[in-house]
Design a protein around this motif. Structure first.
Motif, PDB file in Angstrom:
ATOM      1  N   ARG A 111      -0.895   8.908   2.605  1.00 48.63           N
ATOM      2  CA  ARG A 111      -0.159   9.676   1.597  1.00 48.63           C
ATOM      3  C   ARG A 111      -0.300  11.180   1.813  1.00 48.63           C
ATOM      4  NH1 ARG A 111       4.340   9.015  -0.603  1.00 48.63           N
ATOM      5  NH2 ARG A 111       3.829   6.791  -0.547  1.00 48.63           N
ATOM      6  N   PHE A 124       9.917  -1.458  -3.068  1.00 45.41           N
ATOM      7  CA  PHE A 124       8.549  -1.330  -2.553  1.00 45.41           C
ATOM      8  C   PHE A 124       7.527  -1.333  -3.686  1.00 45.41           C
ATOM      9  CE2 PHE A 124       5.003   0.741  -0.320  1.00 45.41           C
ATOM     10  CZ  PHE A 124       5.041   0.076   0.890  1.00 45.41           C
ATOM     11  N   GLU A 178       0.850  -1.184   0.000  1.00 33.45           N
ATOM     12  CA  GLU A 178       0.000   0.000   0.000  1.00 33.45           C
ATOM     13  C   GLU A 178       0.887   1.235   0.000  1.00 33.45           C
ATOM     14  OE1 GLU A 178      -3.275   0.126   2.722  1.00 33.45           O
ATOM     15  OE2 GLU A 178      -3.512   2.297   2.490  1.00 33.45           O
ATOM     16  N   GLY A 179       0.949   1.920  -1.156  1.00 29.22           N
ATOM     17  CA  GLY A 179       1.772   3.126  -1.248  1.00 29.22           C
ATOM     18  C   GLY A 179       0.945   4.386  -1.099  1.00 29.22           C
ATOM     19  N   CYS A 180      -0.345   4.302  -1.485  1.00 26.29           N
ATOM     20  CA  CYS A 180      -1.167   5.519  -1.411  1.00 26.29           C
ATOM     21  C   CYS A 180      -2.590   5.223  -0.962  1.00 26.29           C
ATOM     22  CB  CYS A 180      -1.183   6.232  -2.768  1.00 26.29           C
ATOM     23  SG  CYS A 180      -2.021   5.312  -4.076  1.00 26.29           S
ATOM     24  N   LEU A 230       7.970   5.783  -1.739  1.00 25.07           N
ATOM     25  CA  LEU A 230       6.816   4.917  -1.995  1.00 25.07           C
ATOM     26  C   LEU A 230       6.320   4.277  -0.701  1.00 25.07           C
ATOM     27  CD1 LEU A 230       5.220   3.796  -4.619  1.00 25.07           C
ATOM     28  CD2 LEU A 230       6.938   5.548  -4.920  1.00 25.07           C
ATOM     29  N   GLU A 231       7.231   3.909   0.187  1.00 25.79           N
ATOM     30  CA  GLU A 231       6.805   3.378   1.492  1.00 25.79           C
ATOM     31  C   GLU A 231       6.640   4.550   2.457  1.00 25.79           C
ATOM     32  OE1 GLU A 231       9.764   1.589   4.029  1.00 25.79           O
ATOM     33  OE2 GLU A 231       8.348   0.113   4.778  1.00 25.79           O
ATOM     34  N   PRO A 232       5.453   4.699   3.020  1.00 23.76           N
ATOM     35  CA  PRO A 232       5.252   5.812   3.950  1.00 23.76           C
ATOM     36  C   PRO A 232       6.112   5.656   5.219  1.00 23.76           C
ATOM     37  CG  PRO A 232       3.157   4.861   3.252  1.00 23.76           C
ATOM     38  CD  PRO A 232       4.234   3.928   2.794  1.00 23.76           C
ATOM     39  N   ARG A 270      10.134   5.469  -7.322  1.00 22.82           N
ATOM     40  CA  ARG A 270      10.861   6.680  -6.936  1.00 22.82           C
ATOM     41  C   ARG A 270      12.378   6.495  -6.987  1.00 22.82           C
ATOM     42  NH1 ARG A 270      10.136  12.082  -7.010  1.00 22.82           N
ATOM     43  NH2 ARG A 270      10.210  13.128  -4.996  1.00 22.82           N
ATOM     44  N   CYS A 320      14.852  -0.042  -3.815  1.00 19.71           N
ATOM     45  CA  CYS A 320      14.228  -0.258  -2.500  1.00 19.71           C
ATOM     46  C   CYS A 320      13.217  -1.383  -2.590  1.00 19.71           C
ATOM     47  CB  CYS A 320      13.622   1.037  -1.966  1.00 19.71           C
ATOM     48  SG  CYS A 320      11.917   1.371  -2.453  1.00 19.71           S
ATOM     49  N   GLY A 346      11.433   1.030   2.115  1.00 15.68           N
ATOM     50  CA  GLY A 346      10.989   1.503   0.808  1.00 15.68           C
ATOM     51  C   GLY A 346      11.294   2.956   0.533  1.00 15.68           C
ATOM     52  N   THR A 400       8.251  11.980  -1.104  1.00 16.00           N
ATOM     53  CA  THR A 400       7.435  11.006  -1.825  1.00 16.00           C
ATOM     54  C   THR A 400       8.094   9.629  -1.906  1.00 16.00           C
ATOM     55  OG1 THR A 400       6.683  12.909  -3.145  1.00 16.00           O
ATOM     56  CG2 THR A 400       5.937  10.762  -3.865  1.00 16.00           C
TER      57      THR A 400
END
Lengths: 164, 752
Positions: free
Chosen positions: B282, A102, A37-39, B200-202, A136, A100, B249, B198
């Motif tokens: 996000r 992800f 879950e990225g967003c 990708l992994e929060p 990213r 990374c 991430g 930004t």
């Protein structure tokens, strides 16, 4: 509520909240945490899985909509392939397309779908086919290299890319 | 001490240097070193885990009884909290823990006023909606230039403009003297935007207590700093805390310590006796988890007609929100006769900035490289020629040749001469970074009697490939294939490692890894010598075997001769590894960009970027190219797309998602030619230089210069949007017409 579905070829019956997403069902109820879950808003593509053979962003699909569906996740993509790796997965390793990592499960699902659906797509078209997935770290360059490598091998008589 | 002669430098430009090597350390690698595993393009060790979804990131922890946490955040940039009522939320079944933060004022949109933990994410969402907050909205200011106005609302204290220590450098008098000697003096204003990390992994973590011991799985780029900040916030000792970051991430500078949400998760877990999960969404990522400050840079630069750069004077203002550190690195790189910079932080009602990949550099270099091209244009000199004349770095001088060849610089036409609506242009810009190998990282190497080799360090692999580089270094020293070495990273019970910032990780971890392996090697060979009754000096270790004068045996058989279950050595990076005299003082890089601009629509397409990057001795070309590609990607994204947009009226962020906050995607990424440039600088025993950050430093500058070359007009503000491109073209057109008019008038005068 309860939903019956097939996940990576296995019949599952899962108790869940009515408003729960497919992503949540996979990650929390079934422990399949490869889909990320990225967003949570369908914009990054890290949660991409196949539902009845078509790629979807699982954060925007309700679990309840998947009654009777065949779901394939990154954990099940390599089933039946040599060493448990789909050709796209193998190519991602070899070309160094992962940083990374992800976003990678989602991108691999989108890529596996792309080369099966449009086996003759050129590099420009491949860009379009994975445009729904954000990364990213990598610069996408090697991701596109990896997809092209996997497709070239499938064409030259390597293991087929079909997974669905 | 033993004396060694090293060959340092790079292909076609090397020199010999004598160094003293301490007795318990291996001699530094140089141009003559014949490396078998280090420096080779091995795929990353954890790649299989990552492509199969088996790699566990922070949010993938599934602990029995785990509860979920989230925050209520202010929608206002500046408001007084008149009433904060959690009673309805706390009554909801399944809500287990809460904290209220009844501060007098909130000072940025996104600031937390309360946090909750609940049985499930669904209950949590419902409960967050039941928290009642009554805000009295106060005047705010969110834009840098608005905050500079005399009558702007004060953000903190009386003045919004601050100048920290070290933010005024150089001599204004000397610069003015230099300008006075110049043929051309130009004053221009360059602007850059706020960029969010930004990842990708929060951000976030999962906390679990067992008695008085706390285990935290965290998305952090600094496991030890995270442990320290969390322990301090909780009032416990760091020894009670273990931080685990197996895979992460992305961080890019935004994940250096425990944040408020991590502290909340630990407190909620302690209060409820259940593990607690807290990951940002996000929107919060954009608002509260850091950003790169913006800048308004007023530059006055001067040059002599023969291309000698004289004076460079920059005054910059930028906002780090409520935080500090909005300075820019400008001027730098080139040999000006005199420089002066005067930099100011401007406080605004916005989330604080954090370090972001090459802090201060991309924004400063964008202005610097733009000014260089404007000066070159003014004196009628090729921009690359101007750089060659003024660049003191021997590596960059060589890189200009490599890059110019790869991009086809000889094709470059005078600016604005590209015909038709689709205009092509070429641009160049340079990068600098420090050789950041920091002492203090410790690596443990253990060889088992069963032939196993384990390398351990407690810091994290942020995604750069630290795990793989460690294995390569140790395999090289022990003469083993890569697969024979197991690496354990990301657990603070293992030896100390620095945070991944300043591009220190690989250069700092490789020397102690090599020395720990070297110590194990010496002891293994001593044990073999004792068993075989020969001299240890007569034995060598290569290709997975121990070679002696009369016989050889496999590595596993040699390990079987160990008198103990295992041998172990821990080495800490220090003077014996990393303070040799260096061939160069700075890390060098050069990038060339080719763009195509649609002069009718204003759209910019980057066609190709050539990035030549000094890596020191390349640790792994596959990983090095990835770092360069990624730096270029973020640089193009910064140049053309990314911008945090805060609404001046409401103070809220208008694009706090991944749809409206545009980052570069697969469709826009150009052909990137990443050229790792190997330089034996001799500074450390392994020779690797800082690589994570420098490749993102010059990209925006190179792209902007290519755009100016294409359209014959300059966009001095990032991101370079179609609107700005069209405005620049129109402005150039007006100027040209006006000057044509002048010329005609003059001609008429002459006729009559």
């Amino acid at each position: 509520m309860r939903t019956r579905l097939h996940v990576n070829g296995e019949a599952r019956e899962v108790e869940h909240e009515p408003q729960e997403t497919l992503l949540s069902l996979l990650r929390y109820r079934l422990g399949l945490t490869g889909s990320k879950e990225g967003c949570g808003e369908g914009e990054c593509g890290a949660c991409t899985v196949f539902v009845d053979g078509a790629p979807v962003v699982s954060c925007l699909v309700l679990a309840a909509q998947c009654e009777g569906a065949q779901v394939t996740t990154i954990e099940g993509l390599g089933r039946g392939h040599p060493d448990g790796l789909h050709p796209v997965q193998r190519a991602f390793i070899e070309t160094g397309a992962v940083q990374c990592g992800f976003c990678i499960p989602g991108i691999i699902m989108a890529a596996a779908d792309a080369i099966e659906r449009e086996p003759d797509a050129d590099r420009e078209s491949l860009r379009r086919l994975v445009a729904g997935n954000l990364c990213r770290c990598t610069g996408y360059t090697k991701i596109l290299d990896a997809i092209e490598l996997a497709r070239a091998r499938a064409r030259s008589g390597g293991p087929p890319c079909s997974t669905k | 001490m033993s004396q060694r002669t090293l060959e340092l430098g790079f292909s076609g430009h090397s020199e010999e240097r004598r160094v003293e090597v301490p007795p318990d350390a291996p001699p530094p690698w140089d141009l003559r070193s014949d490396l078998k595993v280090a420096g080779k393009p091995h795929p990353r060790l954890e790649a299989r885990l990552k492509v199969t979804g088996a790699a566990r990131y922070t949010a993938d922890q599934r602990l029995p009884g785990m509860i979920f946490a989230g925050a209520v955040r202010s929608p206002h940039a500046h408001a007084r909290v008149r009433r904060l009522d959690l009673s309805r939320a706390k009554k909801l079944p399944g809500v287990l823990y809460s904290e209220a933060y009844p501060q007098r004022e909130v000072r940025y949109a996104g600031q937390a006023v309360a946090a909750l933990a609940a049985e499930s994410e669904q209950v949590l969402d419902d409960a967050l909606a039941l928290v009642e907050v009554d805000y009295e909205v106060l005047p705010h200011v969110v834009r840098t230039e608005d905050a500079l106005a005399e009558d702007a609302p004060a953000v903190a204290g009386r003045r919004n403009v601050r100048q920290g220590r070290g933010m005024r450098r150089g001599s204004l008098r000397r610069v003015e003297e230099a300008h006075a000697r110049a043929d051309v003096v130009l004053t221009r204003e360059y602007r850059t935007q706020v960029q969010t990390h930004t990842c990708l992994e929060p951000h976030g973590s999962v906390a679990r207590w067992e008695g008085d011991r706390l285990t935290v799985w965290a998305s952090t780029q600094a496991t030890f700093a995270f442990r320290q900040t969390l322990a301090r916030a909780l009032g416990i000792s760091a020894a009670q805390v273990e931080v685990i970051t197996e895979h992460m991430g992305g961080g890019f500078g935004s994940k250096f310590g425990a944040d408020a949400w991590d502290v909340f998760a630990a407190r909620a877990a302690r209060a409820t006796g259940r593990p607690c999960f807290f990951m940002l969404d996000r929107r919060a990522e954009h608002l509260v988890a850091g950003n790169r400050p913006d800048s308004i840079q007023r530059c006055t630069f001067s040059v002599r007609r023969d291309g000698k750069l004289l004076g460079a004077q920059v005054t910059s203002h930028g906002t780090a929100g409520l935080g500090r550190g909005a300075g820019v690195l400008n001027p730098a790189i080139y040999a000006f006769e005199a420089t002066y910079s005067d930099q100011y932080d401007v406080l605004t009602h916005a989330g604080s900035a954090r370090a972001f990949r090459a802090p201060r550099h991309p924004q400063g270099v964008f202005a610097l490289e733009g000014m260089l091209d404007e000066l070159a244009e003014a004196i009628g000199m090729d921009p690359l020629e101007l750089r060659r004349k003024n660049d003191p770095h021997p590596v960059r001088q060589a890189q200009y040749d490599v890059g110019a060849e790869a991009i086809g610089w000889s094709r470059r036409k005078p600016s604005g001469s590209s015909p038709g609506p689709l205009k092509r242009g070429l641009g160049v810009a340079a990068a600098r970074w420090a050789h950041n190998a920091r002492p203090g990282t410790a690596v443990r190497c253990r060889i088992g009697r069963d032939g196993s080799v384990l390398v351990a360090n407690g810091s994290q692999d942020i995604g750069t490939g630290t795990r793989t580089i460690l294995a390569q270094i140790v395999a090289e020293e022990l003469g083993l294939p890569l697969a024979a070495v197991e690496v354990r990273l990301g657990r603070t019970r293992d030896p100390y490692g620095h945070g991944s910032g300043g591009s220190v990780t690989a250069p700092s971890i490789a020397p102690p890894a090599r020395r720990a392996a070297y110590a194990c090697r010496q002891r293994l060979l001593a044990a073999v010598a004792a068993a075989l009754g020969c001299e240890a000096e007569s034995l060598s270790l290569r290709e997975g075997r121990v070679h002696g004068a009369e016989r050889e045996l496999s590595f596993a058989a040699a390990c079987g001769l160990l008198p103990t279950e295992s041998i172990e050595a821990t080495a800490t990076g220090g003077p014996e590894d990393m303070s040799y005299p260096s061939f160069t003082r700075e890390v060098a890089g050069v990038q060339f960009a080719e763009v195509e601009v649609d002069a009718e629509l204003g759209t910019v397409r980057v066609v190709k970027v050539v990035a030549v990057q000094d890596c020191g001795l390349v640790a792994n070309p596959l990983l090095a190219r990835s770092q360069i590609n990624g730096g270029v990607l973020q640089g193009i994204s910064y140049a053309l797309h990314e911008e945090r947009i805060l609404d001046a009226r409401t103070g809220d962020m208008l694009n706090a998602n991944l749809l409206d906050y545009k980052i570069l995607g697969a469709r826009e990424v150009p052909e990137i030619v990443a050229i790792p440039f190997s330089v034996a600088n001799g500074r450390t025993s392994t020779g690797m230089s800082s690589l994570g950050e420098p490749p993102t430093v010059p990209t925006a500058g190179a792209v902007a210069n290519a755009v100016a070359n294409a359209i014959g007009a300059r966009v001095r503000s990032l991101p370079i949007t179609p609107e700005k491109v069209l405005a620049a073209i129109a402005e150039a057109e007006r100027t040209r017409r006006a000057s044509d008019g002048e010329k005609k008038k003059k001609k008429k005068k002459r006729i009559f």
